[in-house]
Design a protein around this motif. Structure first.
Motif, PDB file in Angstrom:
ATOM      1  N   VAL A  57       0.863  -1.181   0.000  1.00 14.93           N
ATOM      2  CA  VAL A  57       0.000   0.000   0.000  1.00 14.93           C
ATOM      3  C   VAL A  57       0.896   1.226   0.000  1.00 14.93           C
ATOM      4  CG1 VAL A  57      -1.700   1.339   1.308  1.00 14.93           C
ATOM      5  CG2 VAL A  57      -1.881  -1.158   1.219  1.00 14.93           C
ATOM      6  N   ILE A  58       0.630   2.162  -0.920  1.00  9.91           N
ATOM      7  CA  ILE A  58       1.404   3.411  -0.972  1.00  9.91           C
ATOM      8  C   ILE A  58       0.447   4.585  -0.955  1.00  9.91           C
ATOM      9  CG2 ILE A  58       3.170   4.745  -2.171  1.00  9.91           C
ATOM     10  CD1 ILE A  58       2.691   1.372  -3.519  1.00  9.91           C
ATOM     11  N   THR A  59       0.573   5.468   0.038  1.00 15.26           N
ATOM     12  CA  THR A  59      -0.244   6.683   0.069  1.00 15.26           C
ATOM     13  C   THR A  59       0.510   7.818  -0.624  1.00 15.26           C
ATOM     14  OG1 THR A  59       0.601   7.480   2.207  1.00 15.26           O
ATOM     15  CG2 THR A  59      -1.279   5.967   2.250  1.00 15.26           C
ATOM     16  N   GLY A  60      -0.249   8.789  -1.145  1.00 14.50           N
ATOM     17  CA  GLY A  60       0.385   9.873  -1.887  1.00 14.50           C
ATOM     18  C   GLY A  60       1.146   9.332  -3.085  1.00 14.50           C
ATOM     19  N   SER A  61       0.493   8.432  -3.840  1.00 19.72           N
ATOM     20  CA  SER A  61       1.197   7.616  -4.829  1.00 19.72           C
ATOM     21  C   SER A  61       1.136   8.136  -6.256  1.00 19.72           C
ATOM     22  CB  SER A  61       0.629   6.196  -4.794  1.00 19.72           C
ATOM     23  OG  SER A  61      -0.784   6.219  -4.988  1.00 19.72           O
ATOM     24  N   THR A  62       0.595   9.332  -6.476  1.00 19.65           N
ATOM     25  CA  THR A  62       0.462   9.817  -7.857  1.00 19.65           C
ATOM     26  C   THR A  62       1.533  10.823  -8.251  1.00 19.65           C
ATOM     27  OG1 THR A  62      -1.144  11.473  -7.093  1.00 19.65           O
ATOM     28  CG2 THR A  62      -2.022   9.403  -7.971  1.00 19.65           C
ATOM     29  N   ASP A  63       2.367  11.235  -7.323  1.00 23.78           N
ATOM     30  CA  ASP A  63       3.435  12.191  -7.628  1.00 23.78           C
ATOM     31  C   ASP A  63       4.661  11.893  -6.770  1.00 23.78           C
ATOM     32  OD1 ASP A  63       2.296  14.238  -9.536  1.00 23.78           O
ATOM     33  OD2 ASP A  63       0.827  14.431  -7.925  1.00 23.78           O
ATOM     34  N   GLY A  64       5.790  12.434  -7.188  1.00 26.22           N
ATOM     35  CA  GLY A  64       6.988  12.481  -6.356  1.00 26.22           C
ATOM     36  C   GLY A  64       7.453  11.150  -5.801  1.00 26.22           C
ATOM     37  N   ILE A  65       7.788  11.166  -4.512  1.00 28.92           N
ATOM     38  CA  ILE A  65       8.359   9.992  -3.860  1.00 28.92           C
ATOM     39  C   ILE A  65       7.384   8.818  -3.872  1.00 28.92           C
ATOM     40  CG2 ILE A  65       9.136   9.084  -1.633  1.00 28.92           C
ATOM     41  CD1 ILE A  65      10.357  11.817  -1.051  1.00 28.92           C
ATOM     42  N   GLY A  66       6.103   9.070  -3.624  1.00 30.81           N
ATOM     43  CA  GLY A  66       5.124   7.993  -3.589  1.00 30.81           C
ATOM     44  C   GLY A  66       5.026   7.262  -4.912  1.00 30.81           C
ATOM     45  N   LYS A  67       4.971   8.007  -6.006  1.00 32.66           N
ATOM     46  CA  LYS A  67       4.912   7.396  -7.335  1.00 32.66           C
ATOM     47  C   LYS A  67       6.183   6.608  -7.624  1.00 32.66           C
ATOM     48  CE  LYS A  67       4.211   8.567 -12.229  1.00 32.66           C
ATOM     49  NZ  LYS A  67       3.962   9.675 -13.194  1.00 32.66           N
ATOM     50  N   ALA A  68       7.330   7.171  -7.249  1.00 35.62           N
ATOM     51  CA  ALA A  68       8.605   6.480  -7.461  1.00 35.62           C
ATOM     52  C   ALA A  68       8.659   5.184  -6.660  1.00 35.62           C
ATOM     53  CB  ALA A  68       9.766   7.403  -7.069  1.00 35.62           C
ATOM     54  N   PHE A  69       8.156   5.202  -5.434  1.00 36.64           N
ATOM     55  CA  PHE A  69       8.081   3.981  -4.631  1.00 36.64           C
ATOM     56  C   PHE A  69       7.224   2.930  -5.338  1.00 36.64           C
ATOM     57  CE2 PHE A  69       9.602   5.734  -0.478  1.00 36.64           C
ATOM     58  CZ  PHE A  69      10.326   4.628  -0.070  1.00 36.64           C
ATOM     59  N   ALA A  70       6.094   3.354  -5.917  1.00 36.72           N
ATOM     60  CA  ALA A  70       5.192   2.412  -6.578  1.00 36.72           C
ATOM     61  C   ALA A  70       5.912   1.666  -7.696  1.00 36.72           C
ATOM     62  CB  ALA A  70       3.977   3.159  -7.118  1.00 36.72           C
ATOM     63  N   PHE A  71       6.671   2.381  -8.514  1.00 34.44           N
ATOM     64  CA  PHE A  71       7.402   1.737  -9.604  1.00 34.44           C
ATOM     65  C   PHE A  71       8.492   0.805  -9.078  1.00 34.44           C
ATOM     66  CE2 PHE A  71       5.283   4.863 -12.179  1.00 34.44           C
ATOM     67  CZ  PHE A  71       5.208   4.291 -13.440  1.00 34.44           C
ATOM     68  N   GLN A  72       9.185   1.225  -8.019  1.00 31.32           N
ATOM     69  CA  GLN A  72      10.237   0.380  -7.453  1.00 31.32           C
ATOM     70  C   GLN A  72       9.665  -0.907  -6.861  1.00 31.32           C
ATOM     71  OE1 GLN A  72      13.676   0.670  -7.364  1.00 31.32           O
ATOM     72  NE2 GLN A  72      13.352   2.310  -8.859  1.00 31.32           N
ATOM     73  N   LEU A  73       8.534  -0.809  -6.175  1.00 31.64           N
ATOM     74  CA  LEU A  73       7.920  -1.983  -5.574  1.00 31.64           C
ATOM     75  C   LEU A  73       7.357  -2.919  -6.642  1.00 31.64           C
ATOM     76  CD1 LEU A  73       6.176  -0.254  -2.543  1.00 31.64           C
ATOM     77  CD2 LEU A  73       8.116  -1.837  -2.445  1.00 31.64           C
ATOM     78  N   ALA A  74       6.811  -2.351  -7.703  1.00 24.35           N
ATOM     79  CA  ALA A  74       6.342  -3.183  -8.814  1.00 24.35           C
ATOM     80  C   ALA A  74       7.511  -3.933  -9.436  1.00 24.35           C
ATOM     81  CB  ALA A  74       5.638  -2.321  -9.855  1.00 24.35           C
ATOM     82  N   GLN A  75       8.647  -3.261  -9.554  1.00 25.99           N
ATOM     83  CA  GLN A  75       9.843  -3.906 -10.097  1.00 25.99           C
ATOM     84  C   GLN A  75      10.294  -5.069  -9.215  1.00 25.99           C
ATOM     85  OE1 GLN A  75      13.572  -1.583 -10.183  1.00 25.99           O
ATOM     86  NE2 GLN A  75      13.767  -2.148 -12.323  1.00 25.99           N
ATOM     87  N   LYS A  76      10.045  -4.950  -7.909  1.00 25.88           N
ATOM     88  CA  LYS A  76      10.410  -6.019  -6.983  1.00 25.88           C
ATOM     89  C   LYS A  76       9.390  -7.165  -6.981  1.00 25.88           C
ATOM     90  CE  LYS A  76      14.096  -3.939  -5.416  1.00 25.88           C
ATOM     91  NZ  LYS A  76      15.444  -4.467  -5.740  1.00 25.88           N
ATOM     92  N   GLY A  77       8.334  -7.025  -7.778  1.00 27.20           N
ATOM     93  CA  GLY A  77       7.366  -8.104  -7.905  1.00 27.20           C
ATOM     94  C   GLY A  77       6.162  -8.010  -7.003  1.00 27.20           C
ATOM     95  N   LEU A  78       5.960  -6.864  -6.352  1.00 27.24           N
ATOM     96  CA  LEU A  78       4.802  -6.714  -5.471  1.00 27.24           C
ATOM     97  C   LEU A  78       3.610  -6.148  -6.249  1.00 27.24           C
ATOM     98  CD1 LEU A  78       7.161  -6.903  -3.349  1.00 27.24           C
ATOM     99  CD2 LEU A  78       5.719  -5.514  -1.871  1.00 27.24           C
ATOM    100  N   ASN A  79       2.412  -6.585  -5.870  1.00 25.05           N
ATOM    101  CA  ASN A  79       1.186  -5.969  -6.351  1.00 25.05           C
ATOM    102  C   ASN A  79       0.925  -4.713  -5.527  1.00 25.05           C
ATOM    103  OD1 ASN A  79       0.623  -8.171  -8.201  1.00 25.05           O
ATOM    104  ND2 ASN A  79       0.056  -9.367  -6.386  1.00 25.05           N
ATOM    105  N   LEU A  80       0.140  -3.788  -6.071  1.00 25.86           N
ATOM    106  CA  LEU A  80       0.045  -2.462  -5.467  1.00 25.86           C
ATOM    107  C   LEU A  80      -1.384  -2.033  -5.184  1.00 25.86           C
ATOM    108  CD1 LEU A  80       2.529  -0.632  -7.873  1.00 25.86           C
ATOM    109  CD2 LEU A  80       3.086  -1.714  -5.684  1.00 25.86           C
ATOM    110  N   ILE A  81      -1.550  -1.353  -4.050  1.00 25.45           N
ATOM    111  CA  ILE A  81      -2.771  -0.610  -3.752  1.00 25.45           C
ATOM    112  C   ILE A  81      -2.358   0.852  -3.657  1.00 25.45           C
ATOM    113  CG2 ILE A  81      -4.665  -0.226  -2.122  1.00 25.45           C
ATOM    114  CD1 ILE A  81      -4.395  -3.151  -1.291  1.00 25.45           C
ATOM    115  N   LEU A  82      -2.754   1.624  -4.657  1.00 24.60           N
ATOM    116  CA  LEU A  82      -2.358   3.019  -4.745  1.00 24.60           C
ATOM    117  C   LEU A  82      -3.423   3.897  -4.099  1.00 24.60           C
ATOM    118  CD1 LEU A  82      -1.139   3.093  -8.466  1.00 24.60           C
ATOM    119  CD2 LEU A  82       0.187   2.555  -6.404  1.00 24.60           C
TER     120      LEU A  82
END
Length: 317
Positions: A57-82
């Motif tokens: 789960v990533i809050t504030g996930s549409t810009d900046g650090i949150g969005k960057a975290f989402a891409f990094q976690l997806a790269q690690k193979g995790l599914n996401l709740i944005l």
């Protein structure tokens, strides 16, 4: 040769021997600290985040650090709740991620932390019901529109800062923590700020810094409370990162040596999840922290105040 050296030492006054020993111990201590920093920052292997669970789960996930975290976690193979307030941006980010990582499942939760946070968190609870959430990134946060003395800050502005940074982080953590307790595993990352930890004060952003100090203390307490349940809680303490929110403080979104892009910060931050209770993931930020602590607090306070006053008239939207 050794005997000659020993004889030479015996002829030295005791205070010289004492100072030599203290000097050697000081050099040894700093050498060990440097080696430890190099190992942690560049050499220590990151944890396998999928062991915590298959979703993040990533809050504030549409810009900046949150969005960057989402891409990094997806790269690690995790599914996401944005989680973010703008449903259109959420859909756009979800589409971007699934284009690059087609096997990643993505859920979106439109949650405006400024209004109806309690009702919004209920939507999040419904979204994570029965889902193996292993990682929570509490990234959402806001600050003032511009630097202001405490008495000048509009009540609505500072109440919004408290509502988002303090109440939002607390409620989301409680919502996600319940499932982690049942599964006895999980990692919670709360994004703090150097404004509350690294520098002794952050004048003209007093309430923002105070809410981030709350995030730091909350994280430390939860780290101790839930470690034996297999849940790793961490407060990450970035300094300036080239994002829209930071542009309100430094009037730029351009990256420099000490102001990394959000993607560079997130790449370093992922490596630190699951380790220390508090960390400064980006290498240049940790160097800044070290040098700031060498200065007298009064000097740092005066420097920070002068910067705040120069930016007092600049409103960035």
């Amino acid at each position: 040769m050794l005997s000659t050296f020993a004889d030479h030492l015996k002829t030295q006054p005791s205070w010289i021997l004492l100072l030599s020993c203290l000097g050697f111990l000081s050099i040894l201590k700093h050498s060990i600290s440097l080696l430890k920093w190099v190992f942690i920052t560049f050499l220590r292997p990151p944890k396998n985040l999928k062991k915590y669970g298959s979703w993040a789960v990533i809050t504030g996930s549409t810009d900046g650090i949150g969005k960057a975290f989402a891409f990094q976690l997806a790269q690690k193979g995790l599914n996401l709740i944005l989680v973010s307030r703008n449903s259109e941006k959420l859909k756009a980010v979800s589409s971007e991620i699934q284009t690059i990582f087609p096997s990643t499942q993505v859920k979106i939760v439109a949650l405006d932390f400024l209004v109806g946070v309690t009702a919004g968190v209920r939507l999040l609870e419904e979204a994570i019901e029965g889902v193996d959430v292993g990682v929570l990134i509490n990234n959402v946060g806001i600050t003032y529109p511009a630097a202001r003395f405490f008495h000048e800050v509009d009540e609505e502005a500072w109440m919004n800062v408290v509502r988002v940074n303090l109440e939002g982080t607390t409620r989301v953590t409680r919502a996600v923590l319940r499932g982690m307790l049942k599964r006895k595993r999980g990692a919670i990352v709360n994004i703090g700020s150097g404004a509350s930890v690294v520098v002794p004060s952050h004048p003209l952003y007093a309430i923002y810094a105070a809410t981030k100090a709350y995030v730091d203390q909350l994280s430390r307490c939860l780290y101790v409370e839930y470690k034996h349940w297999g849940i790793d809680v961490q407060c990450q303490v970035p300094l300036y990162v080239a994002t829209k929110m930071v542009s309100k403080m430094v009037s730029t979104e351009r990256s420099t040596l000490f102001i990394p892009m959000a993607e560079d910060y997130a790449r370093a931050a992922i490596r630190r999840i699951g380790y220390e209770a508090r960390c400064t993931p980006y290498w240049a930020h940790s160097l800044q922290w070290f040098f700031v602590h060498l200065l007298p607090e009064a000097a740092v306070d005066a420097w920070r105040l002068s910067i705040g006053i120069r930016r007092r008239g600049k409103i960035v939207t």
